[in-house]
Structures are given as C-alpha cells and as structure tokens.
Enzyme design. Structure first.
Site, PDB file in Angstrom:
ATOM      1  N   VAL A  25      69.571 -23.104  22.187  1.00 31.35           N
ATOM      2  CA  VAL A  25      68.399 -23.836  21.712  1.00 31.35           C
ATOM      3  C   VAL A  25      68.820 -25.221  21.229  1.00 31.35           C
ATOM      4  CG1 VAL A  25      66.576 -23.889  19.954  1.00 31.35           C
ATOM      5  CG2 VAL A  25      67.143 -21.742  21.104  1.00 31.35           C
ATOM      6  N   GLU A  48      66.373 -21.382  25.678  1.00 32.46           N
ATOM      7  CA  GLU A  48      65.287 -20.408  25.762  1.00 32.46           C
ATOM      8  C   GLU A  48      63.939 -21.098  25.569  1.00 32.46           C
ATOM      9  OE1 GLU A  48      63.621 -16.419  23.453  1.00 32.46           O
ATOM     10  OE2 GLU A  48      65.004 -17.803  22.468  1.00 32.46           O
ATOM     11  N   CYS A 121      69.125 -12.854  21.696  1.00 31.44           N
ATOM     12  CA  CYS A 121      69.137 -13.742  20.536  1.00 31.44           C
ATOM     13  C   CYS A 121      68.570 -13.030  19.319  1.00 31.44           C
ATOM     14  CB  CYS A 121      68.327 -15.007  20.821  1.00 31.44           C
ATOM     15  SG  CYS A 121      68.394 -16.195  19.458  1.00 31.44           S
ATOM     16  N   HIS A 188      76.606 -10.385  25.627  1.00 32.64           N
ATOM     17  CA  HIS A 188      77.240 -10.981  24.451  1.00 32.64           C
ATOM     18  C   HIS A 188      77.924  -9.842  23.697  1.00 32.64           C
ATOM     19  CE1 HIS A 188      77.176 -14.096  21.059  1.00 32.64           C
ATOM     20  NE2 HIS A 188      77.862 -13.063  20.611  1.00 32.64           N
ATOM     21  N   GLY A 220      80.491 -14.752  24.315  1.00 34.53           N
ATOM     22  CA  GLY A 220      80.840 -14.521  22.912  1.00 34.53           C
ATOM     23  C   GLY A 220      82.286 -14.805  22.569  1.00 34.53           C
ATOM     24  N   ALA A 247      79.155 -20.769  25.120  1.00 34.99           N
ATOM     25  CA  ALA A 247      78.155 -21.430  24.280  1.00 34.99           C
ATOM     26  C   ALA A 247      78.844 -22.473  23.404  1.00 34.99           C
ATOM     27  CB  ALA A 247      77.397 -20.401  23.442  1.00 34.99           C
TER      28      ALA A 247
END
Length: 497
Positions: A25, A48, A121, A188, A220, A247
């Site tokens: 996000v 997202e 999430c 994840h 992750g 990420a």
C-alpha cells in the site's frame, strides 16, 4: 526441490523462477513498479485496491502521459498503468464478494498480466468488511471468489495468503485453493498475528510447496534473509518455492533486483523521482516512498528538506533536478498542444452564451504553498481598480460535483469540468479567467509570477524591519512578536483551498 510447471498459453504470465515486487500500500504505484522492472524484477504487483472503489471507475486512455487510467467518480486516478508493464503487472484487489471481484477483474483484465486476491494483509485497511487476512477463516468464501474469477477472466488468477496457526490447516487451505484453478499461490511465512520482527517460517512455505502442484511464491524474507540480489535465490531454496516476492527489501532499495548488485541509494532515489514526475505521481505519494528509502536517514539534512517539500517541483529541487522538472513540464505542454486539432491548447477559451469557458481542472500541487489562482485574480483586480471577483457555485445531485462561475469586470468565466469541492471549483473558475485575460496564475512552473515575487519582497521587508526593531538590545517583547506573527498569518488563512 521439484519445479512446479503449469500448462500456459503463449504470452501468459508464468510464476516459476521469478522475482516479484510484492503488493505494498502506497508503495506499489506505477513509478515503483517501473523502477523495479528496470532493475530486473520479473513481476510487479500493484498496491491492494478495494473492489467497491474500483467497481465505480471508468477506463480512460491518457494520451498525454501514454497511460491507461482507471478514474473514480471524484476524478481520482485509482490505478494507472502503461504498455511497459502490461505483460508483467499483477492487479491485486481487496474483496470479499465474488461477483464484485469479477466486475473489477473484467474491468482491468485487458491491461494487466494477472489478477490477484489479497488474503493475507492483517491491517484494518484490508480486513474490514471481511477482506484480506479475514478471508483465511472463511475458506468457503475463498473458494467462491477464486472459482468465479478463474472462470470469468482470461488472465491468470492468483492469491496471496498468510500461514495459519497449524501446519495442517495451512496445507489444507492451500490444497483447497489449488482446486479452484489458480495459477499460483503466494505464501507470506508468518501468521496474521505475527509481525516483521518475528522470524519467517520457511519450513511451512516449503510444506505448502511440496503439497501442491501449482507454483508457490515465497514472501516474508526481507528482514531475515534478503539483503542483496544473491539472497533471493537463497530464500527461494530455503522455502522450497518456485519464486520469491519481495516487499520491504525492495521498498528500501529496489535495485535489490539487479543481478549486477545494489546501486547507491542516491541514484535509486533520483531514478524513482524521474519516473514519478514522468507519470504525474501525486507528490505526497512520491515523498512517502522516498522517506521509506531513507529509513534511518529520514532525520538527516536531506530527509528534513524532503519532509518540507510539498510539490513535485520542490521534491525535484531537493535532489537538484530542477532542470529535469522544467523540461518535463515543457514536453507535457507541447504534447498537449500536438494532440489537439489545429495545434490549439485544449483549454482554449470558448464562449457559451455570455460565459467564457475552458476545460481545465485545478490541481493544488501545481501551485506554490499558500498561493492560489484566486489570490492572483484578486490581486490583479485590485491593481486594475476593479470590484472584487464574485463567485457563484452550483452542485449537481448526481455525483455531488461542483462548478463555479466567476464574474470580473461584468464578464463571466467558468470551467466546463466539475470539481470535488466548492473551493476547487472556485479556483478552476479563477484559472479560466486568468488564462483568458493572459494574466499569470502563479503555477510552480512560473516562479517569477508577480504575486509570488511580491510575497517574497514583503517577507524580506518584514525580516529587515524586525532586525531594525531588535537593534543592539535583542528582540522586541513577546507581545510585539505575537502581534506581528498574527498579522502575517492572516493572508494565508483567507485563501486556504
């Protein structure tokens, strides 16, 4: 480790031995996705996007930016993409409704490479309404959403989950997801209660990968395992996965995707800014991503200058990219001209009855802080000894949009476009009037605008006056200082919006 293969048609996105930019996000917007692809990412996920909001969007081909925009009723661009990423971008949505998910997927499927459903999430932004990690406790709904999408769209469908408290439940859910016909499953390696400081459970990801026949994408490992490009393969092998999704490691320095090694943060940030400016990324979003890259350097002199910047022009100034920004604005205006028949600007004045109209919109980021078109118009009217501009605003019930008409010297001006607020509508009307009159509206690209220069002169005189008051005996008393500050703040309070 066995390689997961799947039958795919020509041109379909594959998920084996790939490095992907994870959905994040506020980070996974077009500039970051393009930068990740430039550095070597194979797949890039958008942030997202919630189905309810996306379902209201219309698809718009932006010929000026050469993008495809999905625009909400309030004119906000919810998703922007371009040809460069078409075969690599995965559209991730937040949803808890199969039919609404299908509506959104069919809206975007011709402009993306795959559709993904967020089921991992744990933040309230995602879990409210039963979306995100909330879906993990409702496998029936998971199956309904994914089955509907697989049957209803032509592009690959994937999902991203978190592991469950027990290994057995995690494997069982993955097998059930596999039966829906998805092209891949991103896992994840933490539960929805765990956070980045908790170790990633590579053993659970590996168990899932061994239990299903579709590709599994490991996620992750940014904090524990991935610090450089070589670590991506280490994480993939440790998790027994087909691919890896990054990420935070990519957010901190997207050149982690470069097989030649990491680039300096300074060069990465400059490259990101160029993409952000090229594709008209919102300045607040650009600043947010740059601050994430700075991490513990956010309180450095550079970080403080960045924090103070409010517009794309000011961000460019912090990084010494003023010339690039000016050249970009000139190219943008030239392209607008070339796209309009006869070489005229699309905002050329047109008479509608007794009103001069243009198709223009007010964008706050294009103007210096505290300086607006309304201020310029008021200043010009005073200088010409005219009555103060008068604004008349109406609101249409359909979408609650606003349109304003300004009267100056007994002549009327308005924009043909409707704005999201009364204040923005008045500013747009002021822009139409100023452009029709050939008067500067004070955009950032026009730093020598008269009102801006006047304000700078007033500030210098105020500073000089204050220094004279202080003299050799120090500053004036507190009440004098407070009075002066109160007096200086008034013009700002009058023109907000």
């Amino acid at each position: 480790m066995k390689e997961k293969m799947m039958g795919q048609g020509a041109g379909r996105l594959g998920f084996c031995r790939k490095a992907a930019l994870a959905p994040m996000v506020r980070v996974g917007t077009l500039p970051m996705r393009l930068l990740a692809l430039e550095y070597g990412a194979d797949i890039v996920y958008c942030e997202e996007l919630i189905d309810i909001r996306m379902a209201q969007c219309r698809r718009v081909v932006n010929e000026v930016l050469e993008t495809v925009d999905f625009v909400a009723p309030d004119e906000r661009v919810m998703f922007r993409t371009c040809l460069r990423e078409k075969d690599h971008v995965v559209f991730q949505m937040g949803t808890a409704d199969p039919q609404r998910a299908l509506t959104v997927a069919q809206l975007v499927e011709n402009d993306v490479a795959a559709i993904d459903v967020n089921m991992g999430c744990p933040k309230e932004y995602s879990t409210k309404g039963g979306m995100g990690a909330a879906l993990l406790s409702d496998p029936d709904k998971i199956e309904a959403i994914l089955s509907t999408l697989v049957k209803g769209v032509s592009k690959p469908v994937t999902c991203k989950i978190r592991i469950l408290p027990s290994l057995e439940d995690t494997v069982s859910l993955a097998k059930r997801i596999e039966k829906t016909g998805v092209a891949a499953i991103a896992v994840h390696g933490r539960t929805k209660e765990e956070r980045p400081q908790h170790p990633v459970h590579c053993d659970v990801i590996k168990a899932v990968a061994q239990a299903v026949s579709v590709p599994v994408i490991a996620n992750g490992g940014s904090l524990d395992l991935v610090k450089s490009h070589g670590d991506i393969q280490v994480f993939r092998e440790a998790a027994g996965a087909s691919s890896v999704m990054l990420a935070r490691a990519a957010m901190w320095n997207p050149s982690v995707f470069r097989c030649q090694g990491l680039l300096s943060l300074e060069s990465v940030m400059e490259a990101y800014i160029r993409y952000a400016v090229r594709y008209e990324n919102h300045a607040s979003n650009t600043k947010y991503c740059l601050c994430q890259m700075l991490r513990d350097r956010v309180e450095s002199p550079l970080g403080k200058q960045l924090h103070a910047a409010q517009t794309s022009a000011e961000i460019c100034e912090v990084f010494g990219l003023q010339e690039f920004y000016s050249e970009h604005r000139a190219r943008l205006l030239a392209r607008q001209d070339s796209l309009h028949t006869g070489g005229q600007r699309p905002d050329r004045p047109v008479m509608e009855g007794d009103v001069t109209t243009m198709s223009v919109r007010f964008h706050r980021r294009e103007y210096p802080p505290q300086i607006t078109p309304k201020m310029h118009l008021l200043e010009w009217s005073r200088r010409e000894k005219l009555e103060q501009p008068a604004y008349e605003t109406v609101q249409r019930p359909l979408d609650r949009g606003f349109q304003s008409t300004v009267t100056v010297a007994e002549k009327k001006y308005r924009s043909t476009l409707w704005e999201k607020s009364k204040k923005f509508a008045e500013q747009a009307a002021a822009v139409v009037c100023l452009r029709s009159l050939g008067v500067s509206e004070g955009r950032v690209a026009d730093p020598e605008a008269e009102l801006v220069s006047k304000r700078k002169r007033e500030e210098r005189r105020a500073d000089q006056s204050e220094e004279e008051k202080e003299g050799p005996h120090g500053p004036p008393n507190a009440s004098d200082s407070t009075s002066r500050k109160r007096h200086q703040s008034k013009p700002q309070e009058e023109v907000k919006g």
